[in-house]
Design a protein around this motif. Structure first.
Motif, PDB file in Angstrom:
ATOM      1  N   VAL A   1      12.952   2.360  10.999  1.00  0.00           N
ATOM      2  CA  VAL A   1      13.210   3.786  10.771  1.00  0.00           C
ATOM      3  C   VAL A   1      11.934   4.623  10.927  1.00  0.00           C
ATOM      4  N   ARG A   2      10.869   4.032  11.492  1.00  0.00           N
ATOM      5  CA  ARG A   2       9.638   4.792  11.673  1.00  0.00           C
ATOM      6  C   ARG A   2       9.765   5.798  12.811  1.00  0.00           C
ATOM      7  N   LYS A   3       9.044   6.876  12.723  1.00  0.00           N
ATOM      8  CA  LYS A   3       9.233   8.022  13.603  1.00  0.00           C
ATOM      9  C   LYS A   3       8.987   7.733  15.076  1.00  0.00           C
ATOM     10  N   HIS A   4       7.939   6.982  15.379  1.00  0.00           N
ATOM     11  CA  HIS A   4       7.526   6.886  16.777  1.00  0.00           C
ATOM     12  C   HIS A   4       8.023   5.632  17.481  1.00  0.00           C
ATOM     13  N   PHE A   5       9.051   4.981  16.931  1.00  0.00           N
ATOM     14  CA  PHE A   5       9.563   3.771  17.552  1.00  0.00           C
ATOM     15  C   PHE A   5      10.867   4.051  18.301  1.00  0.00           C
ATOM     16  N   VAL A   6      10.984   3.471  19.488  1.00  0.00           N
ATOM     17  CA  VAL A   6      12.178   3.623  20.297  1.00  0.00           C
ATOM     18  C   VAL A   6      13.367   3.014  19.566  1.00  0.00           C
TER      19      VAL A   6
ATOM     20  N   ASP B   1       0.816  -1.205   0.000  1.00  0.00           N
ATOM     21  CA  ASP B   1       0.000   0.000   0.000  1.00  0.00           C
ATOM     22  C   ASP B   1       0.856   1.263   0.000  1.00  0.00           C
ATOM     23  N   ALA B   2       0.512   2.200  -0.849  1.00  0.00           N
ATOM     24  CA  ALA B   2       1.082   3.553  -0.865  1.00  0.00           C
ATOM     25  C   ALA B   2       2.519   3.583  -1.386  1.00  0.00           C
ATOM     26  N   THR B   3       3.126   4.768  -1.266  1.00  0.00           N
ATOM     27  CA  THR B   3       4.389   5.048  -1.949  1.00  0.00           C
ATOM     28  C   THR B   3       5.570   4.273  -1.389  1.00  0.00           C
ATOM     29  N   THR B   4       5.730   4.247  -0.067  1.00  0.00           N
ATOM     30  CA  THR B   4       6.916   3.595   0.494  1.00  0.00           C
ATOM     31  C   THR B   4       6.950   2.112   0.151  1.00  0.00           C
ATOM     32  N   ALA B   5       5.781   1.468   0.123  1.00  0.00           N
ATOM     33  CA  ALA B   5       5.733   0.036  -0.201  1.00  0.00           C
ATOM     34  C   ALA B   5       6.111  -0.228  -1.644  1.00  0.00           C
ATOM     35  N   ALA B   6       6.058   0.801  -2.480  1.00  0.00           N
ATOM     36  CA  ALA B   6       6.453   0.659  -3.880  1.00  0.00           C
ATOM     37  C   ALA B   6       7.925   1.008  -4.094  1.00  0.00           C
ATOM     38  N   LEU B   7       8.368   2.080  -3.472  1.00  0.00           N
ATOM     39  CA  LEU B   7       9.712   2.576  -3.753  1.00  0.00           C
ATOM     40  C   LEU B   7      10.799   1.913  -2.923  1.00  0.00           C
ATOM     41  N   ILE B   8      10.474   1.472  -1.711  1.00  0.00           N
ATOM     42  CA  ILE B   8      11.495   0.799  -0.904  1.00  0.00           C
ATOM     43  C   ILE B   8      11.973  -0.490  -1.571  1.00  0.00           C
TER      44      ILE B   8
ATOM     45  N   LYS C   1       3.489  12.308  15.659  1.00  0.00           N
ATOM     46  CA  LYS C   1       4.011  11.308  16.590  1.00  0.00           C
ATOM     47  C   LYS C   1       3.697   9.882  16.162  1.00  0.00           C
ATOM     48  N   TYR C   2       2.518   9.663  15.577  1.00  0.00           N
ATOM     49  CA  TYR C   2       2.116   8.313  15.163  1.00  0.00           C
ATOM     50  C   TYR C   2       1.655   8.318  13.703  1.00  0.00           C
ATOM     51  N   PRO C   3       2.538   8.622  12.770  1.00  0.00           N
ATOM     52  CA  PRO C   3       2.109   8.747  11.375  1.00  0.00           C
ATOM     53  C   PRO C   3       1.564   7.455  10.788  1.00  0.00           C
ATOM     54  N   ASP C   4       1.930   6.294  11.339  1.00  0.00           N
ATOM     55  CA  ASP C   4       1.409   5.031  10.822  1.00  0.00           C
ATOM     56  C   ASP C   4      -0.089   4.870  11.066  1.00  0.00           C
ATOM     57  N   LEU C   5      -0.644   5.700  11.972  1.00  0.00           N
ATOM     58  CA  LEU C   5      -2.070   5.594  12.299  1.00  0.00           C
ATOM     59  C   LEU C   5      -2.936   6.550  11.493  1.00  0.00           C
ATOM     60  N   ARG C   6      -2.358   7.221  10.522  1.00  0.00           N
ATOM     61  CA  ARG C   6      -3.098   8.265   9.815  1.00  0.00           C
ATOM     62  C   ARG C   6      -4.396   7.758   9.194  1.00  0.00           C
ATOM     63  N   LYS C   7      -4.366   6.595   8.568  1.00  0.00           N
ATOM     64  CA  LYS C   7      -5.580   6.157   7.879  1.00  0.00           C
ATOM     65  C   LYS C   7      -6.614   5.554   8.816  1.00  0.00           C
ATOM     66  N   TYR C   8      -6.259   5.387  10.108  1.00  0.00           N
ATOM     67  CA  TYR C   8      -7.203   4.806  11.054  1.00  0.00           C
ATOM     68  C   TYR C   8      -7.765   5.814  12.064  1.00  0.00           C
ATOM     69  N   CYS C   9      -7.103   6.944  12.222  1.00  0.00           N
ATOM     70  CA  CYS C   9      -7.441   7.843  13.332  1.00  0.00           C
ATOM     71  C   CYS C   9      -8.415   8.950  12.917  1.00  0.00           C
TER      72      CYS C   9
ATOM     73  N   VAL D   1       8.754  10.670   0.498  1.00  0.00           N
ATOM     74  CA  VAL D   1       8.795   9.207   0.562  1.00  0.00           C
ATOM     75  C   VAL D   1       9.412   8.727   1.864  1.00  0.00           C
ATOM     76  N   PHE D   2      10.515   9.372   2.281  1.00  0.00           N
ATOM     77  CA  PHE D   2      11.231   8.920   3.464  1.00  0.00           C
ATOM     78  C   PHE D   2      11.041   9.850   4.667  1.00  0.00           C
ATOM     79  N   ASN D   3      10.067  10.758   4.573  1.00  0.00           N
ATOM     80  CA  ASN D   3       9.893  11.743   5.637  1.00  0.00           C
ATOM     81  C   ASN D   3       8.500  11.802   6.229  1.00  0.00           C
ATOM     82  N   LEU D   4       7.505  11.237   5.568  1.00  0.00           N
ATOM     83  CA  LEU D   4       6.143  11.288   6.092  1.00  0.00           C
ATOM     84  C   LEU D   4       6.000  10.375   7.299  1.00  0.00           C
ATOM     85  N   ARG D   5       6.308   9.103   7.140  1.00  0.00           N
ATOM     86  CA  ARG D   5       6.238   8.148   8.251  1.00  0.00           C
ATOM     87  C   ARG D   5       7.609   7.851   8.837  1.00  0.00           C
TER      88      ARG D   5
END
Length: 521
Positions: free
Chosen positions: A102-107, A81-88, A486-494, A140-144
């Motif tokens: 490399v996700r933003k909100h992970f320790v 799904d989406a851009t990163t899944a295509a370009l990575i 803080k939690y960009p991975d939740l954008r489509k659910y929140c 591509v590498f800055n949203l999530r």
């Protein structure tokens, strides 16, 4: 710089050749070798299927075919799904889950510098490198993801776009422009100038445009004439004589009314991908050229593009032949892709596979109802840890349900019965231990549209929803603003609570609001 005090009429950007790049190259190979290694120019646009490219950018499409002789891949299928899944996968040969966190909100999350990006392979072989991308807010590498700690390539355009986007000149300009300059012109000119300024060395350029086509394909027509102009300039100037040109998209349209149709669903999964092989390489490596042409209607993926890029660095290697039992996830498109390749072999999840039949199902079907329940539970689990920010989504209606059925030949195939793998042995016995139900539902109060594929274990009766198989079909705008950073991975659910205040009284659902309905009604 304080933009409020500055008086800009226009932004300027240029490629300034770097002495350190030439020094690095001189240590790797003799100057006489520079022109023997082919250049690579990759130019992508966001959310453009192959058919959408034909509709909105006909001049470019025609130029690619008739002038550059590009091979256009009709079976190019996304893998996520989406851009990163295509370009990575395209740029690393791996999926996101196989790479460092490399996700933003992970320790202990790292920067994207830790990725094995393919332009590093080219730099190590004596290439000058470029990565340019507009729309810094959805990079591509800055949203999530965390982005880069250091510039990833010799020339990196992000600082320019950040300055442009933050300027009052841009804010006060017509859409898609800064002052009197269309924004895409900066992207095209920067790419063009890179080839001019590094005329005597091998080059790798990766350019990606999002602004015009991310939300709506229609504005893509604004770049059509300018795109052709860029290619004409490079072609007539001889800059493409030794250049592989890849014009592509990450996926088709993910939003808008057309995405709710069967046609839109297919187009999302079949983006544009084309490759032009320079004439001198066609002549020097005729087998590679024939293979590229033969693959035009084969099932191919971003993993194959990565293998193709690696192959370009070593064109003289022996062409690989893959049997039915040894088909790898990624195959260079300069080798021949087997005609019997399936989505499973190519590591394409069922949800994204276009090589399927679909059987329409009634809403009263037991598997459909249980699939809906499993999906609504899944949606609840995504935002439950941040319930103080995101409202619980409620099931509103079922819009569509189908059973995904692989081609009978795929189900019945046992093995090849000849050494050339041209003839298959098919059994009449079909043993299916899993079934896949694709459903589309509407939710409230966010007025959301979701599509997913639920896998059902026919033995245990378990219904499984994978995050990689969930598509959000509507444009959700600022609904996830409270988790965006803080939690960009939740954008489509929140759906942020503050957006739903009008339906609450004292923090509780009002008499006119909808009460949570998690289960099938």
């Amino acid at each position: 710089m304080d933009y409020e005090e500055a008086d800009f009429d226009q932004f300027l950007v240029q490629v300034y050749p770097k002495p350190e790049v030439f020094n690095r190259i001189s240590k790797i190979a003799l100057r006489s070798d520079f022109q023997e290694r082919p250049n690579v120019l990759m130019f992508g646009l966001d959310s453009m299927s192959r058919l959408s490219w034909q509709r909105k950018m006909p001049r470019t499409y025609k130029y690619l075919q008739e002038v550059l002789g590009s091979v256009i891949f009709e079976g190019y299928n996304i893998v996520g799904d989406a851009t990163t899944a295509a370009l990575i996968p395209m740029l690393t040969g791996k999926s996101e889950v196989e790479l460092p966190e490399v996700r933003k909100h992970f320790v202990e999350s790292e920067y994207v510098d830790s990725y094995p990006l393919v332009w590093n392979n080219f730099a190590s072989k004596g290439y000058a490198t470029l990565y340019s991308e507009d729309e810094p807010s959805i990079g591509v590498f800055n949203l999530r993801l965390n982005g880069f700690l250091r510039p990833p390539t010799d020339h990196y355009m992000r600082p320019f776009w950040q300055a442009l986007w933050e300027s009052p000149v841009h804010r006060d300009s017509p859409r898609y422009c800064t002052g009197n300059v269309p924004n895409h012109v900066y992207l095209l000119n920067y790419t063009k100038e890179f080839f001019v300024k590094y005329a005597n060395v091998s080059k790798f350029a990766f350019t990606f445009g999002s602004e015009l086509t991310h939300w709506d394909n229609n504005p893509g027509e604004y770049i059509d004439a300018d795109f052709v102009e860029m290619f004409e300039y490079l072609h007539k100037g001889g800059f493409l004589d030794n250049t592989f040109v890849m014009v592509f998209a990450d996926h088709g349209a993910r939003y808008s009314r057309v995405r709710k149709t069967i046609q839109g669903k297919m187009e999302e999964r079949l983006p544009m991908m084309s490759i032009a092989m320079p004439k001198q390489i066609r002549e020097n490596y005729p087998l590679l050229w024939r293979n590229l042409q033969r693959n035009a209607d084969k099932l191919v993926t971003p993993f194959d593009i990565h293998e193709t890029l690696i192959n370009i660095l070593n064109l003289s290697r022996k062409s690989k032949v893959h049997s039915f039992k040894t088909i790898p996830r990624g195959i260079s498109l300069l080798d021949e892709v087997p005609a019997n390749r399936t989505c499973s072999m190519a590591h394409i999840d069922m949800h994204w596979c276009t090589c399927l039949k679909q059987l329409e199902l009634d809403v009263t079907d037991t598997h459909v109802q249980k699939s809906v329940n499993a999906f609504v539970d899944f949606l609840d689990r995504q935002t439950r840890p941040v319930r103080h920010l995101c409202e619980e989504l409620r099931f509103k209606s079922l819009l569509h349900a189908v059973l995904l059925i692989p081609n009978e030949k795929v189900l019945m195939f046992q093995k090849s019965i000849d050494d050339d793998n041209r003839h298959g042995n098919f059994s009449s016995h079909i043993n299916v231990d899993h079934a896949h139900f694709q459903i589309t539902i509407a939710t409230s109060p966010n007025k959301g549209l979701f599509e997913t594929t639920v896998q059902v274990n026919m033995t245990s009766g378990a219904y499984t929803v994978l995050e990689s198989a969930v598509s959000r079909l509507d444009r959700y705008g600022n609904q996830p603003a409270c988790v965006q950073d803080k939690y960009p991975d939740l954008r489509k659910y929140c759906y942020c609570w503050r957006l739903h205040k009008t339906l609450t009284v004292g923090g509780k659902p009002s008499s006119t609001g909808e009460m949570p309905v998690k289960r099938w009604p």
